[in-house]
Design a protein around this motif. Structure first.
Motif, short mmCIF file in Angstrom:
data_model
loop_
_atom_site.label_atom_id
_atom_site.label_comp_id
_atom_site.label_asym_id
_atom_site.label_seq_id
_atom_site.Cartn_x
_atom_site.Cartn_y
_atom_site.Cartn_z
N ARG A 1 37.97 35.46 33.11
CA ARG A 1 38.26 34.06 33.41
C ARG A 1 39.59 33.76 34.62
O ARG A 1 39.31 34.00 35.15
CB ARG A 1 39.02 33.42 32.52
N LEU A 2 40.37 35.34 33.91
CA LEU A 2 41.65 35.12 35.32
C LEU A 2 41.38 36.36 36.70
O LEU A 2 42.54 36.03 37.51
CB LEU A 2 42.77 35.36 34.03
N GLY A 3 40.89 37.28 36.23
CA GLY A 3 39.95 38.47 36.96
C GLY A 3 40.78 37.55 38.87
O GLY A 3 40.70 38.00 39.52
N GLY A 4 39.68 36.25 38.60
CA GLY A 4 39.32 36.27 39.74
C GLY A 4 40.58 35.85 40.76
O GLY A 4 41.04 35.59 42.38
N MET A 5 41.92 35.29 40.24
CA MET A 5 43.32 35.28 41.17
C MET A 5 43.62 36.19 41.80
O MET A 5 44.31 36.01 42.59
CB MET A 5 44.23 34.93 39.72
N ALA A 6 43.22 37.09 41.02
CA ALA A 6 43.66 38.62 42.28
C ALA A 6 43.10 38.63 43.50
O ALA A 6 43.48 39.05 44.81
CB ALA A 6 42.72 40.53 41.85
N SER A 7 42.09 37.55 44.23
CA SER A 7 41.60 37.64 45.57
C SER A 7 42.68 36.72 45.94
O SER A 7 42.23 36.36 47.27
CB SER A 7 40.04 36.15 45.83
N TYR A 8 43.73 35.97 45.70
CA TYR A 8 45.27 35.37 46.29
C TYR A 8 45.34 36.30 46.48
O TYR A 8 46.62 36.26 47.54
CB TYR A 8 45.39 34.83 45.11
N VAL A 9 45.99 37.65 46.29
CA VAL A 9 46.67 38.47 47.19
C VAL A 9 45.91 39.38 48.02
O VAL A 9 44.48 39.47 48.13
CB VAL A 9 46.74 39.55 45.84
N MET A 10 46.43 39.36 49.14
CA MET A 10 46.19 40.24 50.35
C MET A 10 45.74 41.78 50.47
O MET A 10 46.57 42.16 49.93
CB MET A 10 47.08 40.12 51.13
N PRO A 11 44.68 42.24 50.64
CA PRO A 11 44.45 43.46 50.69
C PRO A 11 44.90 44.35 51.21
O PRO A 11 45.94 44.00 52.17
CB PRO A 11 42.71 43.66 50.32
N ALA A 12 45.49 45.28 50.24
CA ALA A 12 46.00 46.60 51.49
C ALA A 12 46.07 47.36 51.39
O ALA A 12 46.08 48.02 50.77
CB ALA A 12 47.63 46.47 51.44
N THR A 13 45.86 47.94 52.60
CA THR A 13 45.09 49.56 52.58
C THR A 13 46.18 50.47 52.40
O THR A 13 47.52 50.92 53.12
CB THR A 13 44.57 49.89 53.99
N PRO A 14 46.22 51.83 50.93
CA PRO A 14 46.90 52.91 50.63
C PRO A 14 46.79 53.41 52.02
O PRO A 14 45.96 53.43 52.32
CB PRO A 14 46.25 52.77 49.60
N SER B 1 50.95 25.00 37.05
CA SER B 1 49.28 25.92 37.66
C SER B 1 49.89 27.23 38.14
O SER B 1 49.81 27.95 38.69
CB SER B 1 48.62 25.01 38.43
N GLN B 2 51.53 26.56 39.05
CA GLN B 2 52.02 27.33 39.94
C GLN B 2 52.66 28.43 38.75
O GLN B 2 52.46 29.44 39.23
CB GLN B 2 53.06 26.37 39.82
N ALA B 3 53.15 28.20 37.61
CA ALA B 3 53.02 29.44 36.74
C ALA B 3 52.73 30.38 36.42
O ALA B 3 52.59 31.11 36.22
CB ALA B 3 53.89 28.88 35.90
N ILE B 4 51.27 30.29 35.64
CA ILE B 4 49.88 30.41 35.95
C ILE B 4 49.79 31.94 36.88
O ILE B 4 49.28 32.79 36.55
CB ILE B 4 49.23 29.77 35.57
N ARG B 5 49.86 31.35 38.03
CA ARG B 5 49.30 31.63 38.90
C ARG B 5 50.59 32.88 39.63
O ARG B 5 50.38 34.43 39.37
CB ARG B 5 49.30 31.23 40.75
N SER B 6 51.13 32.39 39.32
CA SER B 6 52.55 33.38 39.68
C SER B 6 52.65 34.45 38.69
O SER B 6 53.23 35.35 38.97
CB SER B 6 54.66 32.34 39.49
N ALA B 7 53.19 34.33 36.88
CA ALA B 7 52.35 35.15 36.05
C ALA B 7 51.30 36.23 36.34
O ALA B 7 52.23 37.62 36.66
CB ALA B 7 52.39 34.53 35.02
N PHE B 8 50.33 35.71 37.21
CA PHE B 8 49.82 36.63 37.17
C PHE B 8 49.98 37.36 38.40
O PHE B 8 49.23 38.87 38.53
CB PHE B 8 47.61 36.11 37.68
N LEU B 9 50.05 36.85 39.63
CA LEU B 9 50.05 37.89 40.65
C LEU B 9 51.73 38.77 40.33
O LEU B 9 51.35 39.59 41.01
CB LEU B 9 50.44 36.73 41.76
N ASP B 10 52.82 38.50 40.02
CA ASP B 10 53.63 39.13 40.11
C ASP B 10 53.89 39.22 39.03
O ASP B 10 55.17 40.55 38.41
CB ASP B 10 54.81 38.04 40.33
N GLY B 11 53.88 39.96 38.13
CA GLY B 11 53.27 40.38 36.36
C GLY B 11 54.92 40.02 36.00
O GLY B 11 55.30 40.94 35.26
#
Lengths: 242, 185
Positions: A53-66, B141-151
């Motif tokens: 459910r939540l994994g899709g949020m990873a697409s909000y991150v810009m990819p970065a070449t290692p 929504s902001q808190a959930i995104r921030s939690a997910f993205l920044d751990g």
């Protein structure tokens, strides 16, 4: 607790799984959640569902070449092919939870499996339901449970679930029904990494009674050319009524 | 290659990795390492640490790929989960000798680019997540995104957004349940 007062008791496990996946828990709580995943297969599934459910949020991150040297370093630190590691350690939490659940015949997991079989069964309405059959197929050398097979109360549909990756062998895995005192009869090829459902051919149904066993052998691609097992038997177990 | 083909290729490579195929792991790496490295850098805020964890992640993938079930999990979310868990554990382990993120970072919570669909995440699933996040209370929504993205932990989030810990927990927990209801609807 004041900060949980708006969560219904039935949602607590669900919320905890979500909090773990989201990543808001501290180190100690994370270890507790992982311990619970190892104990409780349905909780582990809840965690996996939240990952989806939540994994899709990873697409909000810009990819970065290692850096270029990363892959050679990874390759250098790989162990041998993971057959044994995967079977014995990596899958530990899954198989532990799984086998605990199966060993308790009335567990929810087993019940859910059987309910699934009953639901999709093709039992003719005139035939009375039979008690489901279960076989735990263990490795001949390792004595580790490698597969579990169930035959639903329709007496026809067999589901075989691998408990662990058995082999890196590229050969096919073929499932056999061995009637008591009889010759093995092929039930078809099965997959290493996923559950497979097979309808038992009508001519073999009379042989499902007491003393029959299931076995898995390694065969050339496409299955045994002779109609009998030709390669190593990697798992074997008796069928028993639940 | 369209998104579905990319996803199928990655799933197939993971399944073959599970059978001990090193060439398949290399394909998995080629197709996913930039995504995972981006996720790790975002969480760890340090490229060399992220590189370290990235190595660890693919060694773990090599060992655990046999557990990947293409019927149940999408390949990229399965990989992202491994990477995030590693990074979060690393963060928590280092928490003793690391100061929590300065409050100014609160404003740095980068926002969603609705067009930034990932090639390997199913587009409709992705769009649905965006819609459902948008239906939550703005702060949740902001808190959930921030939690997910920044751990970050509840405590760190509460500090960043200047609310009591209990309020933050309540926002996130209720938000997660609403999100689930919306996604399953």
């Amino acid at each position: 607790m004041s900060d949980t007062d708006d969560i219904a008791p039935e949602d607590e496990g669900r919320v905890l799984a979500a909090e773990y996946v989201l990543g808001v828990l501290g180190a100690e709580e994370r270890r507790q959640v992982e311990a619970r995943m190892a104990e409780d297969a349905s909780f582990a599934r809840e965690v996996a569902d939240w990952e989806e459910r939540l994994g899709g949020m990873a697409s909000y991150v810009m990819p970065a070449t290692p850096p270029a040297q990363t892959w050679p370093r990874i390759e250098a630190s790989l162990g041998p092919p993971p057959a044994t590691a995967a079977a014995q350690t990596a899958s530990l939490w899954q198989s532990l939870a799984f086998w605990r659940a199966v060993s308790v015949g009335t567990s929810t997991l087993a019940a859910a499996c059987l309910a699934g079989l009953v639901y999709i069964g093709t039992r003719p309405p005139t035939q009375p339901p039979r008690a489901p059959l279960l076989a735990t197929l263990t490795g001949l050398k390792t004595k580790q449970p490698n597969f579990v097979a169930t035959i639903g109360s329709d007496g026809v549909s067999l589901t075989i679930v691998p408990a662990a990756l058995l082999t890196t062998d590229k050969r096919s895995m073929e499932l056999w029904l061995i009637p008591e005192g009889g010759k093995p009869a092929s039930l078809g090829l099965i997959a290493a990494g996923q559950p497979v459902r097979i309808n038992i051919p009508p001519e073999l149904l009379p042989h499902l009674g007491g003393g029959a066993a299931l076995a898995v052998s390694l065969e050339p691609p496409g299955g045994s050319p002779t109609g009998q097992p030709t390669g190593e038997v990697i798992a074997l177990g008796n069928l028993t009524r639940l | 290659m369209d998104a579905d083909a990319a996803r199928s290729q990655l799933a197939a490579a993971l399944v073959r990795t599970g059978a001990g195929d090193r060439a398949a792991l290399r394909i998995v790496y080629q197709d996913s390492s930039a995504k995972l490295f981006g996720v790790l850098v975002r969480i760890l805020k340090d490229r060399s640490e992220a590189e370290d964890v990235l190595q660890d992640v693919y060694v773990t993938v090599w060992r655990k790929a046999a557990l990947f079930n293409p019927e149940r999990a999408s390949p990229i979310t399965w990989l992202v989960a491994i990477a995030r868990n590693r990074a979060i554990d690393r963060l928590r382990a280092g928490a003793m000798n690391r100061r929590t993120a300065p409050i100014e970072e609160a404003t740095e919570v980068r926002d969603v680019t609705p067009g930034a669909l990932d090639m390997v995440v199913k587009a409709e699933q992705q769009a649905r997540l965006g819609v459902c996040l948008g239906e939550l209370d703005e702060k949740a929504s902001q808190a959930i995104r921030s939690a997910f993205l920044d751990g970050v932990t509840y405590e760190q989030l509460a500090e960043r957004m200047s609310v009591p810990l209990g309020t933050m927990k309540s926002w996130i927990r209720r938000g997660l349940l609403k999100l689930r209801a919306c996604l399953e609807a």
